[in-house]
Design a protein around this motif. Structure first.
Motif, PDB file in Angstrom:
ATOM      1  N   UNK A  63       0.799  -1.229   0.000  1.00  0.00           N
ATOM      2  CA  UNK A  63       0.000   0.000   0.000  1.00  0.00           C
ATOM      3  C   UNK A  63       0.827   1.272   0.000  1.00  0.00           C
ATOM      4  N   UNK A  64       1.873   1.300   0.819  1.00  0.00           N
ATOM      5  CA  UNK A  64       2.631   2.543   0.959  1.00  0.00           C
ATOM      6  C   UNK A  64       3.300   2.961  -0.340  1.00  0.00           C
ATOM      7  N   UNK A  65       4.038   2.052  -0.942  1.00  0.00           N
ATOM      8  CA  UNK A  65       4.762   2.403  -2.165  1.00  0.00           C
ATOM      9  C   UNK A  65       3.787   2.684  -3.300  1.00  0.00           C
ATOM     10  N   UNK A  66       2.694   1.931  -3.357  1.00  0.00           N
ATOM     11  CA  UNK A  66       1.729   2.164  -4.438  1.00  0.00           C
ATOM     12  C   UNK A  66       1.010   3.497  -4.280  1.00  0.00           C
ATOM     13  N   UNK A  67       0.717   3.868  -3.032  1.00  0.00           N
ATOM     14  CA  UNK A  67       0.037   5.152  -2.821  1.00  0.00           C
ATOM     15  C   UNK A  67       0.923   6.320  -3.237  1.00  0.00           C
ATOM     16  N   UNK A  68       2.217   6.225  -2.890  1.00  0.00           N
ATOM     17  CA  UNK A  68       3.126   7.301  -3.255  1.00  0.00           C
ATOM     18  C   UNK A  68       3.209   7.418  -4.775  1.00  0.00           C
ATOM     19  N   UNK A  69       3.335   6.280  -5.438  1.00  0.00           N
ATOM     20  CA  UNK A  69       3.426   6.303  -6.896  1.00  0.00           C
ATOM     21  C   UNK A  69       2.090   6.690  -7.527  1.00  0.00           C
ATOM     22  N   UNK A  70       0.980   6.303  -6.885  1.00  0.00           N
ATOM     23  CA  UNK A  70      -0.337   6.701  -7.399  1.00  0.00           C
ATOM     24  C   UNK A  70      -0.485   8.222  -7.350  1.00  0.00           C
ATOM     25  N   UNK A  71       0.163   8.853  -6.368  1.00  0.00           N
ATOM     26  CA  UNK A  71       0.141  10.316  -6.284  1.00  0.00           C
ATOM     27  C   UNK A  71       0.704  10.947  -7.546  1.00  0.00           C
ATOM     28  N   UNK A  72       1.710  10.302  -8.128  1.00  0.00           N
ATOM     29  CA  UNK A  72       2.269  10.757  -9.406  1.00  0.00           C
ATOM     30  C   UNK A  72       1.310  10.432 -10.546  1.00  0.00           C
ATOM     31  N   UNK A  73       0.913   9.167 -10.603  1.00  0.00           N
ATOM     32  CA  UNK A  73       0.078   8.700 -11.718  1.00  0.00           C
ATOM     33  C   UNK A  73      -1.204   9.529 -11.854  1.00  0.00           C
ATOM     34  N   UNK A  74      -1.802   9.890 -10.711  1.00  0.00           N
ATOM     35  CA  UNK A  74      -3.069  10.616 -10.767  1.00  0.00           C
ATOM     36  C   UNK A  74      -2.880  12.117 -10.533  1.00  0.00           C
ATOM     37  N   UNK A  75      -1.641  12.554 -10.383  1.00  0.00           N
ATOM     38  CA  UNK A  75      -1.384  13.988 -10.206  1.00  0.00           C
ATOM     39  C   UNK A  75      -2.117  14.574  -9.014  1.00  0.00           C
ATOM     40  N   UNK A  76      -2.097  13.830  -7.890  1.00  0.00           N
ATOM     41  CA  UNK A  76      -2.936  14.216  -6.752  1.00  0.00           C
ATOM     42  C   UNK A  76      -2.572  15.569  -6.142  1.00  0.00           C
ATOM     43  N   UNK A 355      -3.631  10.706 -19.995  1.00  0.00           N
ATOM     44  CA  UNK A 355      -3.809  11.547 -18.822  1.00  0.00           C
ATOM     45  C   UNK A 355      -2.810  11.210 -17.719  1.00  0.00           C
ATOM     46  N   UNK A 356      -2.517   9.939 -17.547  1.00  0.00           N
ATOM     47  CA  UNK A 356      -1.612   9.580 -16.448  1.00  0.00           C
ATOM     48  C   UNK A 356      -0.156   9.846 -16.804  1.00  0.00           C
ATOM     49  N   UNK A 357       0.186   9.804 -18.093  1.00  0.00           N
ATOM     50  CA  UNK A 357       1.549  10.211 -18.464  1.00  0.00           C
ATOM     51  C   UNK A 357       1.706  11.696 -18.139  1.00  0.00           C
ATOM     52  N   UNK A 358       0.713  12.474 -18.548  1.00  0.00           N
ATOM     53  CA  UNK A 358       0.752  13.909 -18.259  1.00  0.00           C
ATOM     54  C   UNK A 358       0.906  14.123 -16.746  1.00  0.00           C
ATOM     55  N   UNK A 359       0.067  13.432 -15.971  1.00  0.00           N
ATOM     56  CA  UNK A 359       0.074  13.644 -14.527  1.00  0.00           C
ATOM     57  C   UNK A 359       1.392  13.229 -13.890  1.00  0.00           C
TER      58      UNK A 359
END
Ligand SMILES: [Zn+2]
Length: 503
Positions: A63-76, A355-359
């Motif tokens: 969860x931890x590593x995926x959430x951090x990377x998801x922050x990039x992928x989704x441009x949170x 969209x996720x490349x952009x984000x």
């Protein structure tokens, strides 16, 4: 729910179907129905088989590593505007704020073709494991002629490997499930409803949609394997594959979310792993060590930066990104290098169809300019997740929080009894590894704790209250409680805000 209550019917929820093991599909369940109603079976909570284990694996262990990377992928952390986040590829941002949790289903779909009648509505299920998620299903409502495709068919090319990181998905199986769905439900289908995106209306349009989505996944899969067999590595394959016009010209086959490039690399990885066979790539120096040497060989930071600037002026943004990484990893204080890297990332982002490349490029640019943004009041997701987990899943999670160096040479054996669950679990540390066993009933433990699971979760999340908890109602223990502290001393919390674009 309010919209549906107003315009469809104001009726109670009798069943919830969660199609797959991704947090955006189950995390908000308790906003609609209560955990008690699911536990008692008053509300049916239907999932594909293996759902719970896979959800734990993706969202708890990693969860931890995926959430951090998801922050990039989704441009949170991006502003929502014309130079920031406009989309997340699969539609508008779909990750709400607030707390999320995971509940155990009370009804699992075991096989394709299984039917279920919910309050008079007949449903037929198809299991599609290892497609878009490790545990996934689709469903068909014959009386309504509706096929709900979950995420195996969408108005975009989906991810064979999501940039946030996950187990690589099986593109061949994915295409196979779409073919099977056409066979099983196609003849009677008038409406296709995908997750995240809009429906397809009409039988013929629907079949074409399913066929061309199927062939999109199969084309990139087959051509990746074809080119790998010719000796191209994953980067070369990604540059080489172009969809035929009959697939590329359908809007729903475009690279809005997944892309031909990263999905081709994913398929290469799925079959062959990360290595391309060249020994020069097999045991490379770690990035900081290599970066220092590259910069020295470039003739120093200044020369390298000057050349990077020239490449930037020529629009060679991908090359600039690669070279500047070395300057930044050799010297993260070099602001000029970080700013130029951010400029290059932004140009790549603005040129991206996905969209996720952009984000993810814009997220990298933002952190190069501003550093890692640590929220003032970070949400502690642990409590919500831990309380939904089985004790076995909690100990699995704890075993990956063990710092191997601290654990080396330590031996501790504890026993945890959860009376309300009728579970007796021996947890022991040995050879730097945390083990759990429910079969070694007679093995000696230095500390035995009898505790309801809710209190055990409290003990883990608020260890400062340990003394009060240990002497509270329903809790008893034998042996030395400091043995528990000794075990806990080898647990290391994850770092939710680790550096990505700097060392
Ligand atoms: Zn989703």
């Amino acid at each position: 729910m309010n919209l549906s209550k107003k315009h469809v019917a104001d009726k109670p929820i009798l069943a919830v179907i969660v199609t797959h093991s991704h947090g955006d599909h189950y995390g908000g369940l308790q906003g609609l129905v209560s955990a008690e109603d699911i536990k008692s079976g008053k509300v049916k909570f239907i999932t594909p088989k293996g759902f719970y284990e896979e959800a734990v694996s993706e969202n708890v262990l990693l969860g931890n590593v995926m959430r951090r990377r998801a922050g990039y992928q989704f441009g949170l952390n991006l502003e929502r505007n014309s130079t920031g986040q406009v989309d997340v590829g699969l539609g508008k941002p779909f990750l709400g704020g607030g707390r999320s949790s995971l509940l155990q289903p009370n009804f699992e779909i075991e096989k394709t073709g299984q039917t279920l009648n919910i309050d008079g509505l007949e449903l037929v299920f198809q299991l599609t494991p290892n497609s878009e998620a490790p545990a996934e299903l689709t469903l068909f409502a014959p009386s309504k002629k509706v096929f709900f495709s979950a995420e195996i068919a969408s108005h975009t090319y989906h991810n064979v490997l999501t940039p946030r990181g996950a187990k690589t998905r099986d593109a061949k199986a994915w295409a196979g499930y779409l073919d099977e769905a056409i066979d099983l439900f196609g003849a009677k289908t008038e409406f296709i409803v995908p997750s995240h995106t809009w429906p397809v209306y009409g039988h013929d349009k629907g079949i074409t949609f399913l066929e061309k989505q199927r062939d999109l996944y199969k084309y990139v899969h087959d051509q990746t394997v074809h080119l790998a067999n010719k000796g191209l590595n994953k980067d070369e394959i990604a540059e080489e594959i172009k969809l035929p016009p009959e697939l590329a010209k359908e809007w729903y086959n475009r690279d809005f979310y997944g892309t031909v490039k990263h999905n081709a690399k994913a398929t290469y990885q799925f079959y062959l792993g990360w290595w391309d066979g060249n020994p020069a790539e097999y045991d490379k120096l770690p990035q900081v060590e290599a970066a220092k040497k590259y910069v020295e060989w470039f003739g120093g930071e200044e020369t390298a930066l000057k050349k990077a600037n020239e490449s930037y002026q020529k629009g060679e943004y991908r090359w600039v990104a690669e070279v500047l990484k070395h300057i930044i990893f050799a010297n993260p204080e070099n602001t000029a290098a970080k700013n130029l890297q951010a400029d290059a990332f932004e140009q790549i982002a603005y040129q991206s169809e996905s969209g996720i490349w952009r984000d993810l490029y814009l997220a990298g640019a933002k952190e190069l300019r501003e550093g890692v943004i640590v929220p003032k009041n970070p949400v502690n997701r642990a409590t919500g997740f831990l309380s939904a987990l089985t004790p076995e899943a909690i100990f699995d999670y704890l075993s990956v929080t063990v710092d191997g160096n601290k654990a080396a040479g330590k031996e501790v054996a504890l026993r945890f009894i959860f009376p309300e669950l009728n579970k007796n679990i021996l947890v022991y540390l040995k050879n730097g590894v945390l083990h759990q066993s429910q079969t070694r009933i007679n093995d000696k433990a230095e500390f035995t704790l009898t505790i309801p699971k809710t209190k055990f979760v409290e003990l883990l999340t608020t260890p400062e209250n340990a003394k009060t908890l240990l002497f509270s109602d329903g809790v008893s223990f034998e042996g030395d409680p400091f043995k528990f502290k000794e075990l806990a001393s080898v647990f290391e919390p994850a770092n939710p805000y680790w550096n990505i674009v700097t060392p």
